[in-house]
Write an enzyme that holds these catalytic residues in place. Structure first.
Site, PDB file in Angstrom:
ATOM      1  N   CYS A  51      11.523  -0.369  -7.532  1.00 30.34           N
ATOM      2  CA  CYS A  51      10.853   0.782  -6.909  1.00 30.34           C
ATOM      3  C   CYS A  51       9.338   0.640  -6.873  1.00 30.34           C
ATOM      4  O   CYS A  51       8.688   1.258  -6.048  1.00 30.34           O
ATOM      5  CB  CYS A  51      11.247   2.059  -7.637  1.00 30.34           C
ATOM      6  SG  CYS A  51      10.934   1.962  -9.399  1.00 30.34           S
ATOM      7  N   ASN A  66      19.393  -0.288  -9.286  1.00 28.31           N
ATOM      8  CA  ASN A  66      18.539  -1.492  -9.234  1.00 28.31           C
ATOM      9  C   ASN A  66      18.158  -2.042 -10.604  1.00 28.31           C
ATOM     10  O   ASN A  66      18.084  -3.248 -10.792  1.00 28.31           O
ATOM     11  CB  ASN A  66      17.323  -1.272  -8.332  1.00 28.31           C
ATOM     12  CG  ASN A  66      16.406  -0.195  -8.828  1.00 28.31           C
ATOM     13  OD1 ASN A  66      16.838   0.760  -9.468  1.00 28.31           O
ATOM     14  ND2 ASN A  66      15.136  -0.336  -8.546  1.00 28.31           N
ATOM     15  N   GLY A  68      16.231   7.836  -8.002  1.00 28.18           N
ATOM     16  CA  GLY A  68      16.896   7.373  -6.780  1.00 28.18           C
ATOM     17  C   GLY A  68      16.006   7.568  -5.574  1.00 28.18           C
ATOM     18  O   GLY A  68      14.784   7.685  -5.707  1.00 28.18           O
ATOM     19  N   GLU A 128      12.438  10.836 -10.074  1.00 27.26           N
ATOM     20  CA  GLU A 128      11.787   9.518 -10.019  1.00 27.26           C
ATOM     21  C   GLU A 128      12.235   8.868  -8.718  1.00 27.26           C
ATOM     22  O   GLU A 128      13.342   8.341  -8.627  1.00 27.26           O
ATOM     23  CB  GLU A 128      12.221   8.672 -11.232  1.00 27.26           C
ATOM     24  CG  GLU A 128      11.662   9.164 -12.556  1.00 27.26           C
ATOM     25  CD  GLU A 128      10.214   8.737 -12.786  1.00 27.26           C
ATOM     26  OE1 GLU A 128       9.775   7.752 -12.169  1.00 27.26           O
ATOM     27  OE2 GLU A 128       9.539   9.404 -13.576  1.00 27.26           O
TER      28      GLU A 128
END
Ligand code: NAD
Length: 454
Positions: free
Chosen positions: A240, A111, A184, A206
């Site tokens: 995220c 992303n 991820g 993360e």
């Protein structure tokens, strides 16, 4: 794996422990990124149609900021840190030495395909490790340019990029690393954790989660709407720390919804599918997943989907069923469910129904409510009266808690993350109090008294 062995041999030469060696590596990386900034933005555009402006802000400039902070503070952060010594060890001086773990593996998502691969390796290099990076297979253009940059600058025995998908990732995870840094989804995070456990390898995970965003009746509605829309539209919701869903006091719901619509139109126009300021969905699989989340939902605004362009409009959904797929998984796209609440206990019921998220936000003028929000709920980090921006300050650690992750990084926290903290007592020899030595003929009260010296 040959590369793994080469890096092991290189680390044992001790070269990476030299501060000027690390400094040189960071400088070369910085120069290459400055030189190739436009090409990097083009690669990210080719993968995600991410607006170049967003790439400069959120990818390359972010990474350059991290590099500058590391270069500015490297000697200071790396020096043995003197800490207070207790009287029990008198005479002595205490130090914390920071030593590199050794061989670091970094696995990155798609992303923010440049920033999320580069930021951790800056910490790993600064701390004196060797690095293997596995960028995402879903963003081949960015992963390609990242590979070219690293290949040109460094010998693979020091820093290498290994391209590939799940299988390659699994082959890498089968090796014994000294540190694994993974960004991820939570499900894959569990696989990484299991692989690391085999060798007791320390990890940073993360991960993600369902990030709530609360707007109470005292909030500045127009500003809240503008900041929520920005945080959700960034990278077309594939961030995220984007707000996942909104909890709005019932008395201002209508006004807030109207303000959200106005801000969306003001920023991205009446026909968002034509906007060049919005990225696109990364893959057909994610596009179809997001489309299916919209099925049977009450859409207040947006809802347009364009398959050939993998576009999904910024979409406001009214009061979805908490059991619907939209509220059962991390959305990771431009869909924003909106719930009205009456009592603050309604908020807790929803938020606490989920695992601890990576981020949470509250818009309110009430200090007591802000404090209650910060102290009551578990989440990685967040902001009061804004969204997303907590990740942009290197003075703040960035990471999740519980299912949204383990560990944190950015700035000094990154440097420390990739360094083992070795405690060293340097003892004086001119005196040697006898009370710890056998034969233990000292009265019990002496042993009890010694605690005052610790
Ligand atoms: P992902 O977990 O599918 O993939 C991440 C990486 O893991 C990729 O490099 C992929 O090749 C690899 N991978 C995938 N399946 C694997 C397997 N079975 N075994 C070993 N490796 C495997 O994540 P994604 O779809 O690339 O990214 C989206 C997720 O990442 C979201 O959940 C988001 O919240 C999270 N995320 C978290 C952060 C953060 O900083 N906390 C940042 C960005 C994204």
């Amino acid at each position: 794996m040959e590369l793994h062995k080469q890096q092991q041999a290189f680390f044992s030469t001790q070269k990476t422990k030299n501060l000027s060696f690390r400094r040189d590596a960071l400088k070369r990386l910085r120069n290459a990124i400055v030189e190739q900034e436009d090409a990097i933005a083009e690669a990210i555009y080719a993968d995600l149609k991410k607006p170049r402006y967003e790439s400069f802000l959120g990818e390359t400039q972010f990474v350059l900021g991290e590099l500058n902070a590391m270069l500015k503070n490297l000697e200071f952060w790396a020096r043995p840190e003197r800490v207070a010594a207790n009287l029990a060890n008198f005479p002595s001086k205490n130090y914390v030495y920071r030593e590199p773990y050794g061989q670091v593996l970094v696995i990155a998502p798609w992303n923010f395909p440049f920033m999320l691969a580069m930021t951790p390796i800056i910490g790993a290099i600064a701390a004196g490790n060797t690095v293997v990076i596995k960028p995402s297979e879903l963003t081949p253009n960015t992963s390609g340019i990242l590979g070219n940059i690293i290949e040109k600058l460094f010998d693979p025995e020091y820093i290498a990029v290994v391209q590939g998908g799940v299988e390659v990732s699994q082959q890498l995870l089968a090796q014994r690393w000294d540190y694994i840094f993974f960004t991820g989804g939570t499900q894959i995070g569990k696989i990484v954790y299991e692989a690391a456990a085999k060798y007791l390898t320390p990890v940073t995970l993360e991960l993600g989660g369902k990030n709530p965003c609360i707007v109470d009746e005292t909030a500045n509605i127009s500003l809240a709407a503008k900041r929520i829309v920005w945080g959700k539209a960034l990278n077309l919701g594939q961030t995220c720390v984007a707000p996942d869903y909104l909890l709005v006091h019932h008395s201002i719901k209508e006004k807030l919804v109207q303000a959200l619509k106005d801000k969306i139109i003001a920023a991205y126009g009446e026909i968002r599918s034509q906007s060049t300021d919005l990225a696109r969905i990364v893959s057909d699989r994610h596009h179809n997943r997001l489309k299916s989340l919209l099925e049977d939902q009450r859409i207040l605004f947006g809802g347009e989907t364009v398959d050939r362009d993998r576009f999904i409009d910024l979409t406001l959904v009214d009061e979805p069923d908490l059991d619907s797929p939209l509220m059962q998984e991390e959305i990771f796209g431009p869909i924003l469910p909106i719930f009205a609440y009456t009592n603050e206990s309604d908020i807790a019921k929803i938020i606490e129904g989920y695992e601890k998220p990576l981020a949470a936000y509250v818009f309110s003028r009430r200090k007591s409510f802000q404090k209650e929000f910060i102290t009551r709920f578990g989440f990685g980090g967040g902001a009061i009266n804004d969204t997303v921006i907590q990740i942009a300050d290197k003075n703040l650690p960035f990471g999740g808690v519980g299912h949204s992750g383990i560990g944190a990084y950015h700035g000094k926290v990154s440097f420390d993350l990739f360094s083992h903290k070795k405690a060293i007592v340097k003892r004086g020899s001119w005196i040697d109090p006898p009370i710890r030595y056998a034969p233990y003929t000292w009265p019990k009260r002496i042993a009890k008294w010694i605690k005052h010296l610790f």
